[in-house]
Motif scaffolding. Structure first.
Motif: not given
Ligand code: SAM
Length: 267
Positions: A96-99, A216-218, A245-249, A265-266
């Motif tokens: 949910s956080k990343y969604g 990009l996920d993961d 961490f989870q996503f790269g943008i 970025v945290k």
């Protein structure tokens, strides 16, 4: 097991290197606004509850559907296995956080064309499509049963701007240029291995323009994914990259190009 160990070490490294929580000490005005207005936006949008209600429901579905693990695609025609919809929802959907971050990204950048590789039951697609009702979202997945479930979720949420389509990424990629002039927002979330990830990026790159945003996920899922992320973010057309961490943008704005920047970025 190996991947879990890799992810733990990688997370510790990310946290150690990461900075810029709350925009503190940020010298890039673009990044400062991005942190304040997108990453740290704590407003609650109704769409969050709508998507999470669907997720909650799917987590109770005990029916099994045909399911093939990522990476087994070269011999997928010979293999068959089944998994419960509840398990697929639990293990392959965005959190949910990343969604909710996807919702805010879509809302902030207002992309007209959103393309997603990796639909599953449609959780990330719903967040993206809800974030900008003016966008057209198309999401691809080879799993017919998942595509059916995702499309019925879009109908339940009245997301007329979202559509999932059955197909192998490798086949869809070859037809992208005849279907789209450009991609404003790309979400790559399937087949998390180094070579395919780089290949997908290379194929899609001609469709990016100055304002395209790529997620990009993961990116720290495995050594291979970390290598893919490092390779891609170093490409000359990438002007800014952000590691959450989870996503790269990735951003391609020409105004940053002379001063290519990478931020951890945290989040
Ligand atoms: C991690 S899941 C996507 C999750 C979804 N984006 C979400 O967060 O709600 C990855 C999906 O990619 C699909 N997939 C993996 N490799 C594929 C390929 N080569 N072609 C088509 N679909 C693929 C799988 O069927 C799986 O449903």
């Amino acid at each position: 097991m190996m991947e879990k160990l890799f992810q733990t070490t990688s997370y510790a490294e990310y946290w150690w290197k990461a900075s810029y929580k709350n925009g503190f000490g940020v010298h890039s005005p673009f990044l400062f606004r991005f942190i304040e207005d997108v990453l740290e936006d704590e407003r609650y949008f109704y769409a969050y509850q709508d998507v999470e209600t669907i997720r909650k429901d799917l987590l109770t579905w005990k029916q099994s559907i045909p399911f093939m693990e990522v990476g087994a695609l070269s011999h997928w025609a010979n293999q068959s296995s089944e998994r419960q919809i509840s398990d697929i929802t639990k293990y392959s959907s965005v959190s949910s956080k990343y969604g909710q971050l996807l919702f805010r990204l879509s809302n902030y950048f207002q992309p007209k064309t959103i393309v997603e590789f990796g639909t599953s039951v449609g959780i990330s697609s719903m967040y993206l499509a809800a974030g900008n009702p003016d966008a057209e979202l198309i999401s691809f997945d080879y799993n017919e049963s998942l595509v059916r479930i995702a499309n019925s979720n879009f109908v339940s949420l009245k997301l007329k701007n979202a559509h999932a389509e059955v197909g192998l990424f490798e086949e869809k990629l070859t037809k992208m240029a005849s279907r789209f002039d450009k991609i404003d927002f790309l979400m790559l979330d399937g087949n998390h291995r180094k070579e395919p990830t780089i290949l997908y990026y290379e194929f899609l790159k001609p469709l990016f323009d100055n304002n395209t945003v790529v997620v990009l996920d993961d990116i720290h899922w495995s050594q291979g994914m970390e290598e893919a992320w490092d390779f891609i973010r170093m490409q000359k057309e990438v002007s800014m990259s952000i590691d959450l961490f989870q996503f790269g943008i990735l951003f391609f704005r020409k105004e940053f190009l002379g001063n290519k920047q990478h931020f951890i970025v945290k989040f």
